[in-house]
Design a protein around this motif. Structure first.
Motif, short mmCIF file in Angstrom:
data_model
loop_
_atom_site.label_atom_id
_atom_site.label_comp_id
_atom_site.label_asym_id
_atom_site.label_seq_id
_atom_site.Cartn_x
_atom_site.Cartn_y
_atom_site.Cartn_z
N LEU A 135 0.88 -1.20 0.11
CA LEU A 135 0.09 -0.01 -0.01
C LEU A 135 0.84 1.26 -0.04
CD1 LEU A 135 -2.87 1.21 0.39
CD2 LEU A 135 -2.84 1.08 2.85
N CYS A 136 0.86 1.72 -0.93
CA CYS A 136 1.59 3.03 -1.13
C CYS A 136 1.25 4.26 -2.21
CB CYS A 136 3.11 2.79 -1.73
SG CYS A 136 3.30 1.96 -3.55
N THR A 137 1.69 5.23 -1.65
CA THR A 137 1.00 6.65 -2.68
C THR A 137 2.26 7.13 -3.32
OG1 THR A 137 -0.15 7.24 -0.76
CG2 THR A 137 0.43 9.08 -2.62
N ILE A 138 2.01 6.87 -4.84
CA ILE A 138 2.98 7.48 -5.81
C ILE A 138 2.59 8.37 -6.73
CG2 ILE A 138 4.46 5.16 -5.87
CD1 ILE A 138 3.13 4.26 -8.45
N ASP A 139 1.45 8.48 -6.97
CA ASP A 139 0.70 9.66 -7.68
C ASP A 139 -0.68 9.72 -7.30
OD1 ASP A 139 -0.70 7.08 -8.81
OD2 ASP A 139 0.31 7.32 -10.74
N SER A 140 -1.46 10.69 -7.75
CA SER A 140 -2.61 11.07 -7.34
C SER A 140 -3.20 11.56 -6.00
CB SER A 140 -3.59 10.08 -8.10
OG SER A 140 -3.77 8.87 -7.10
N GLY A 141 -2.02 11.43 -5.07
CA GLY A 141 -2.29 11.73 -3.79
C GLY A 141 -2.95 10.67 -2.99
N LYS A 142 -3.24 9.49 -3.56
CA LYS A 142 -4.15 8.65 -2.92
C LYS A 142 -3.40 7.37 -3.04
CE LYS A 142 -8.52 10.35 -4.31
NZ LYS A 142 -8.97 11.04 -3.25
N ALA A 143 -3.37 6.69 -1.69
CA ALA A 143 -2.71 5.26 -1.56
C ALA A 143 -3.44 4.20 -2.46
CB ALA A 143 -2.65 4.83 -0.08
N LYS A 144 -2.68 3.52 -2.86
CA LYS A 144 -3.30 2.34 -3.78
C LYS A 144 -2.52 0.99 -3.38
CE LYS A 144 -4.29 5.11 -7.72
NZ LYS A 144 -3.88 5.55 -9.02
N PHE A 145 -3.22 -0.08 -3.82
CA PHE A 145 -2.54 -1.45 -3.44
C PHE A 145 -1.88 -1.92 -4.59
CE2 PHE A 145 -5.94 -1.24 -0.48
CZ PHE A 145 -5.46 -1.68 0.89
N TYR A 146 -0.76 -2.45 -4.51
CA TYR A 146 -0.09 -3.03 -5.61
C TYR A 146 0.44 -4.47 -5.23
CZ TYR A 146 0.20 1.75 -7.31
OH TYR A 146 -0.10 3.07 -7.64
N ASN A 147 0.37 -5.23 -6.31
CA ASN A 147 0.71 -6.89 -5.84
C ASN A 147 1.99 -7.10 -5.86
OD1 ASN A 147 -2.06 -7.84 -5.99
ND2 ASN A 147 -1.97 -7.75 -8.30
N ALA A 190 6.45 -3.50 6.62
CA ALA A 190 6.59 -2.26 5.71
C ALA A 190 7.78 -2.46 4.78
CB ALA A 190 6.79 -1.01 6.52
N VAL A 191 7.86 -1.89 3.72
CA VAL A 191 9.07 -1.88 2.92
C VAL A 191 10.34 -0.88 3.57
CG1 VAL A 191 9.91 -1.00 0.51
CG2 VAL A 191 7.59 -2.03 0.93
N THR A 192 11.36 -1.48 3.61
CA THR A 192 12.55 -0.71 4.21
C THR A 192 13.54 -0.52 3.08
OG1 THR A 192 13.68 -2.63 4.70
CG2 THR A 192 12.23 -1.89 6.41
N HIS A 193 13.81 -1.23 1.96
CA HIS A 193 15.15 -1.13 1.34
C HIS A 193 14.70 -1.59 -0.05
CE1 HIS A 193 16.99 -1.39 5.14
NE2 HIS A 193 17.98 -0.69 4.89
N VAL A 194 15.57 -1.03 -1.01
CA VAL A 194 15.45 -1.60 -2.35
C VAL A 194 16.70 -2.37 -2.53
CG1 VAL A 194 16.37 0.36 -3.46
CG2 VAL A 194 15.18 -1.09 -4.89
N LEU A 195 16.86 -3.43 -3.48
CA LEU A 195 18.03 -4.19 -3.89
C LEU A 195 18.27 -3.48 -5.07
CD1 LEU A 195 16.68 -8.07 -3.11
CD2 LEU A 195 18.33 -6.43 -1.62
#
Length: 165
Positions: A73-85, A136-141
């Motif tokens: 669950l993150c917000t990357i655009d449109s100001g609204k949080a969305k679910f991503y698989n 929660a997400v912490t780091h990118v590889l």
């Protein structure tokens, strides 16, 4: 110590192999909370604003978390949080890896198209499995930005001095 303010994502720099992307934001003067603790497991604070259209999720204990499908669950655009698989591909219970308890792979084509995977600025995005918050997400590889690490929610609550009970 510090203040939490509203922000709007204004630009996305996509991640690619060898280079972590990022979310660029425009910050407002609208204070929505105070920050009290910044440590290895997260930044903690307290909201001072009214939270509209929010949901509470049951907390999953580490032994309930399994490899397999999750949603980020993150917000990357449109100001609204969305679910991503996404998928949890590895789980680690080692105490010295509190910020790296899970390896998560983004599988959602919408998120991969917009961000290239996990980018700087997505840290703290909730990871949900079977209707429960698992972490929660912490780091990118950096070598494979479609993958990254996550922390167990139970470790975050413990660091904040809270219980999942």
């Amino acid at each position: 110590d510090g203040e939490a303010v509203r922000a709007t994502v204004t630009k996305i720099y996509k991640s690619k192999a060898g280079e972590a992307g990022s979310l660029c934001c425009e910050f407002t003067n609208d204070i929505i909370g105070t920050l009290k603790k910044n440590c290895q497991s997260a930044i903690y604070g307290k909201y001072s604003c009214t939270l509209k259209n929010t949901y509470e999720y049951e907390v999953a204990s580490p032994n309930e978390i399994v490899r397999g499908p999750v949603q980020i669950l993150c917000t990357i655009d449109s100001g609204k949080a969305k679910f991503y698989n996404a998928q949890i591909s590895r789980i680690s219970y080692r105490e010295n890896k509190k910020g790296k308890n899970m390896v998560v792979k983004i599988t959602d084509e919408r998120l991969l198209e917009k961000t290239g995977g996990i980018v700087q600025g997505m840290s703290g995005s909730a990871i949900l499995q079977d209707g429960k918050i698992v972490g929660a997400v912490t780091h990118v590889l950096v070598d494979d930005p479609s993958r990254g690490y996550g922390i167990f929610i139970e470790n975050m609550l413990s660091a904040a001095g809270l219980s999942s009970e």
